[in-house]
Enzyme design. Structure first.
Site, PDB file in Angstrom:
ATOM      1  N   LEU A 101     -76.989  26.185  37.732  1.00 30.11           N
ATOM      2  CA  LEU A 101     -77.321  25.347  36.596  1.00 30.11           C
ATOM      3  C   LEU A 101     -76.053  25.162  35.771  1.00 30.11           C
ATOM      4  O   LEU A 101     -75.273  26.099  35.610  1.00 30.11           O
ATOM      5  CB  LEU A 101     -78.403  26.000  35.724  1.00 30.11           C
ATOM      6  CG  LEU A 101     -79.871  25.722  36.040  1.00 30.11           C
ATOM      7  CD1 LEU A 101     -80.764  26.448  35.040  1.00 30.11           C
ATOM      8  CD2 LEU A 101     -80.188  24.231  36.043  1.00 30.11           C
ATOM      9  N   ASP A 102     -75.863  23.962  35.226  1.00 27.80           N
ATOM     10  CA  ASP A 102     -74.698  23.713  34.388  1.00 27.80           C
ATOM     11  C   ASP A 102     -74.685  24.676  33.206  1.00 27.80           C
ATOM     12  O   ASP A 102     -75.734  25.170  32.768  1.00 27.80           O
ATOM     13  CB  ASP A 102     -74.715  22.283  33.862  1.00 27.80           C
ATOM     14  CG  ASP A 102     -74.685  21.252  34.980  1.00 27.80           C
ATOM     15  OD1 ASP A 102     -74.286  21.620  36.098  1.00 27.80           O
ATOM     16  OD2 ASP A 102     -75.060  20.093  34.716  1.00 27.80           O
ATOM     17  N   ILE A 103     -73.498  24.907  32.644  1.00 26.08           N
ATOM     18  CA  ILE A 103     -73.357  25.853  31.540  1.00 26.08           C
ATOM     19  C   ILE A 103     -74.197  25.448  30.334  1.00 26.08           C
ATOM     20  O   ILE A 103     -74.708  26.301  29.596  1.00 26.08           O
ATOM     21  CB  ILE A 103     -71.868  26.028  31.159  1.00 26.08           C
ATOM     22  CG1 ILE A 103     -71.699  27.188  30.167  1.00 26.08           C
ATOM     23  CG2 ILE A 103     -71.295  24.738  30.612  1.00 26.08           C
ATOM     24  CD1 ILE A 103     -70.259  27.577  29.928  1.00 26.08           C
ATOM     25  N   ALA A 105     -77.039  23.758  30.552  1.00 27.16           N
ATOM     26  CA  ALA A 105     -78.439  23.631  30.953  1.00 27.16           C
ATOM     27  C   ALA A 105     -79.160  24.965  30.767  1.00 27.16           C
ATOM     28  O   ALA A 105     -78.546  26.028  30.688  1.00 27.16           O
ATOM     29  CB  ALA A 105     -78.540  23.183  32.411  1.00 27.16           C
ATOM     30  N   HIS A 184     -73.768  18.156  39.365  1.00 26.73           N
ATOM     31  CA  HIS A 184     -74.250  17.481  38.153  1.00 26.73           C
ATOM     32  C   HIS A 184     -75.191  16.324  38.497  1.00 26.73           C
ATOM     33  O   HIS A 184     -75.174  15.268  37.851  1.00 26.73           O
ATOM     34  CB  HIS A 184     -73.084  16.946  37.332  1.00 26.73           C
ATOM     35  CG  HIS A 184     -72.200  17.999  36.744  1.00 26.73           C
ATOM     36  ND1 HIS A 184     -72.662  19.223  36.299  1.00 26.73           N
ATOM     37  CD2 HIS A 184     -70.862  18.005  36.513  1.00 26.73           C
ATOM     38  CE1 HIS A 184     -71.657  19.945  35.822  1.00 26.73           C
ATOM     39  NE2 HIS A 184     -70.547  19.230  35.956  1.00 26.73           N
TER      40      HIS A 184
END
Length: 232
Positions: A101-103, A105, A184
């Protein structure tokens, strides 16, 4: 298996410290204190206790974690806190994320030290679905539903995305369900339509839902049915 090796693998305590605990009679075998670290035991037959608590056999671990914003999906990072740092268990650094998961998110992250199980989740061949709740900067046009279903051309890529399901909940909020895991991807899909993702929250992987009892930063072991669901 040697008793000290078994205890070290099961608890994450070094074999040197295990021997020290044995000398203090903190380890028992079948109800009796034991001080011989080289003693061979049968984990299926013998009862091994540390501090009067049974020690389970070493084995694969499976956790769900509610990732907060600001943490990276990695076991080690030189500049940011990691999701592994939230796990207060022996050998937490040996756990790895089943997909990232993105930082910025939030939401469901699955952690394990079972490589085969992890591969079932991350391999594109198995097409395991993931569901995200998204908030966007601008209203989401109804035409986006068809665009997601038909596949989108992402910036810098030749191949369109696989069909994805978009459910609009409000003018700027939607659920996205997809089976890919491109870099992403959700953000880039909305960018391809001229919109921007403001918040991204993962709710589900396969049939495993983020436990509503968990707060950001909390985790719990997966149930047997949740673990098995990855293979169904």
């Amino acid at each position: 298996m040697r008793l000290d090796k078994y205890l070290s693998q099961a608890t994450g305590i070094s074999r040197k410290d295990i021997r020290r605990l044995m000398r203090r009679d903190e380890v028992s075998l079948n109800g009796e204190p034991v001080r011989d670290p080289s003693l061979h035991i049968d984990p299926d037959e013998d009862e091994i206790c540390l501090y009067d608590q049974p020690v389970g056999a070493p084995g694969p671990r499976y956790l769900m974690l509610y990732k907060p914003e600001g943490y990276v999906s990695a076991s080690d990072d030189p500049t940011h806190p990691t999701v592994n740092s939230l796990v207060d268990l022996p050998r937490a650094e040996e756990l790895h994320c089943c997909g990232r998961l993105d930082i910025d998110a939030t939401g469901l992250v699955l952690l394990t030290d079972d490589g085969q199980w992890s591969h079932r989740i991350t391999s594109p061949r198995h097409k395991l679905s993931k569901r995200y709740r998204v908030e966007t900067a601008d209203p989401i046009d109804d035409d986006a539903i068809r665009a997601f279903d038909q596949g989108l051309k992402l910036n810098g890529e030749l191949r369109r995305t696989l069909p994805a399901r978009l459910q609009i909940l409000s003018p700027r909020e939607a659920l996205v369900e997809l089976t890919e895991g491109r870099y992403h991807q959700v953000k880039r899909m909305f960018a391809a339509l001229g919109n921007r993702v403001v918040t991204l929250h993962r709710e589900r992987i396969g049939s495993i839902d983020l436990d509503p009892e968990l707060e950001p930063g909390d985790y719990r072991p997966l149930t047997e049915s949740e673990i098995d669901s990855i293979y169904s």
